[in-house]
Design a protein around this motif. Structure first.
Motif, PDB file in Angstrom:
ATOM      1  N   LEU A   1      -4.659  12.745   4.416  1.00  0.00           N
ATOM      2  CA  LEU A   1      -4.284  11.804   3.368  1.00  0.00           C
ATOM      3  C   LEU A   1      -4.715  10.390   3.749  1.00  0.00           C
TER       4      LEU A   1
ATOM      5  N   GLN B   1       0.854   7.399  -6.231  1.00  0.00           N
ATOM      6  CA  GLN B   1      -0.275   8.318  -6.390  1.00  0.00           C
ATOM      7  C   GLN B   1       0.108   9.739  -6.012  1.00  0.00           C
ATOM      8  N   LEU B   2       0.800   9.871  -4.868  1.00  0.00           N
ATOM      9  CA  LEU B   2       1.202  11.206  -4.410  1.00  0.00           C
ATOM     10  C   LEU B   2       2.166  11.830  -5.412  1.00  0.00           C
TER      11      LEU B   2
ATOM     12  N   ARG C   1       0.813  -1.219   0.000  1.00  0.00           N
ATOM     13  CA  ARG C   1       0.000   0.000   0.000  1.00  0.00           C
ATOM     14  C   ARG C   1       0.840   1.260   0.000  1.00  0.00           C
TER      15      ARG C   1
ATOM     16  N   ILE D   1       0.566   4.265  -2.646  1.00  0.00           N
ATOM     17  CA  ILE D   1       0.309   5.630  -2.189  1.00  0.00           C
ATOM     18  C   ILE D   1       1.411   6.575  -2.644  1.00  0.00           C
TER      19      ILE D   1
ATOM     20  N   ALA E   1       5.162   6.335   2.782  1.00  0.00           N
ATOM     21  CA  ALA E   1       5.133   6.883   1.415  1.00  0.00           C
ATOM     22  C   ALA E   1       5.819   8.240   1.384  1.00  0.00           C
TER      23      ALA E   1
ATOM     24  N   ILE F   1       0.997   6.073   5.070  1.00  0.00           N
ATOM     25  CA  ILE F   1       1.164   7.436   4.554  1.00  0.00           C
ATOM     26  C   ILE F   1       2.550   7.954   4.903  1.00  0.00           C
TER      27      ILE F   1
ATOM     28  N   PHE G   1      -7.112   8.038   1.483  1.00  0.00           N
ATOM     29  CA  PHE G   1      -6.722   6.751   0.916  1.00  0.00           C
ATOM     30  C   PHE G   1      -7.374   5.591   1.658  1.00  0.00           C
TER      31      PHE G   1
END
Lengths: 217, 217
Positions: B32, B11-12, B4, B8, B46, B43, B36
């Motif tokens: 965030l 995506q960010l 994950r 993430i 990431a 998070i 998500f």
DNA sequence: AAAGCTATTCTTGTATACAAAACGTTGACT
DNA sequence: AGTCAACGTTTTGTATACAAGAATAGCTTT
């Protein structure tokens, strides 16, 4: 970033450099956590930070593995370092200030005072300053940052090289030649001299590699 | 690393590239996480990963801040990219295989077929392959990795450049010149041609910078 | 009314608890 | 006896709970 994770990352980095952790070794999170007296969280953050420097490889659901660069890796890295420094020198030849030239001469003078004393640590410190000034005077902040990063990563492998007989005096001469070329504004000459100066340090690993492959045959 | 956190981070990264997050913006962890549908832990991992690419700056006890490179940063990065590619070309000229030369010619042919069709996406894809082959044929794995990293980071800023009138045709000619130099084994010529080919892409940001400083006076 | 201090609140950093996946071992089947 | 599979253990990945520092707002004081 964080206080403890930062400290832990530094400590782990040191242990990788000084060989406490051998190549390929798996770093156990709970074990390290107990050792540092913290929970797994800051350990995991520290490990993530170290992947960034390439000292550790993080494999999904397998763990963190120490990634000691082999002779081939080091040879490649020294080659890139030599080329990056050559670029710095070429750019700096056009952009360098008089003040920076003076600081280069200063660092060089302090460097040469260390040679007769056999003060390798002192030499190394001033040598790092000499190179850092050239990075900075490239006038390219990104290039400067990349050079500092790689220089730092190669540091433990370069120190050994300096202890070879006569290398210190030879290196001093190369520094002087680079400085002279920069004073003249001769970018190509400065680049070629500095490239060779750095490339020599990779030679040790080329020899190591050659003897190893010869033994394998 | 993790399933994950990896997703993430991607995506960010995309949102930073496409401008969803503006420069200097603070990324709230809980916000965030809610967005998500995960906890803060992935998070945070990431975000740490993104500092590695320089897309985010992590300030202790203050949070994560988006770091959009300004014109000056981009200019510096393109300059380094040009120099790194030049090094690749110089090294590749001595080390490249016949098979790789054929693959370069192939990529080039596919590239040129995209020009009359105005197929910018197709051109960009084949162009990336062309450059990647040269990185690889430098015979230096570390250099190759660094080039791929920087190439990827500059990708969103290079695409715009390609849409300028006539740039595609001009770039094709430069590719041909690089290929010819590599065939002849002329490292210096290949390096100079490729350096110029890449440096042109930074020009846009030099102009942007010049107009900005002019307006400030 | 403005400035400075304090308390509250919000956010990050760390610890712990839980889930899921990989590894090793043991047992059954061929 | 060898091989494969299933179970249990170990370890990573994620969630939540807790602690500590930073920002802010409100109060007091000058």
């Amino acid at each position: 970033m964080e206080r403890r994770a930062d400290f832990i990352a530094d400590q782990l980095e040191r242990r990788i450099f000084d060989g406490t952790f051998s190549d390929g070794e798996r770093l156990d999170e709970v074990q390290l956590a107990a050792q540092f007296g913290v929970s797994r969280t800051p350990i995991r953050e520290a490990l993530q930070r170290l992947t960034q420097s390439g000292l550790i490889e993080l494999i999904a659901r397998r763990g963190a593995f120490v990634r000691q660069p082999g002779p081939v890796d080091l040879l490649d890295m020294f080659e890139v370092m030599a080329e990056l420094e050559a670029v710095c020198a070429r750019l700096a030849a056009e952009r360098i200030t008089d003040a920076a030239l003076a600081r280069l001469a200063d660092a060089n003078a302090r460097c040469s005072r260390c040679v007769p004393k056999g003060d390798v640590d002192g030499y190394y410190r001033e040598n790092a300053i000499f190179h850092a000034i050239i990075y900075q005077q490239s006038g390219n902040a990104f290039l400067e940052a990349e050079c500092l990063k790689l220089h730092r990563r190669l540091q433990p492998f370069r120190r050994n090289q300096l202890r070879l007989r006569g290398r210190l005096a030879q290196a001093m001469g190369e520094h002087e030649a680079v400085l002279a070329a920069l004073r003249e504004g001769d970018g190509e000459k400065a680049a070629a001299t500095l490239r060779q100066h750095v490339a020599v340090q990779g030679e040790k690993f080329r020899i190591m590699l050659a003897s190893r492959t010869a033994a394998a045959e």
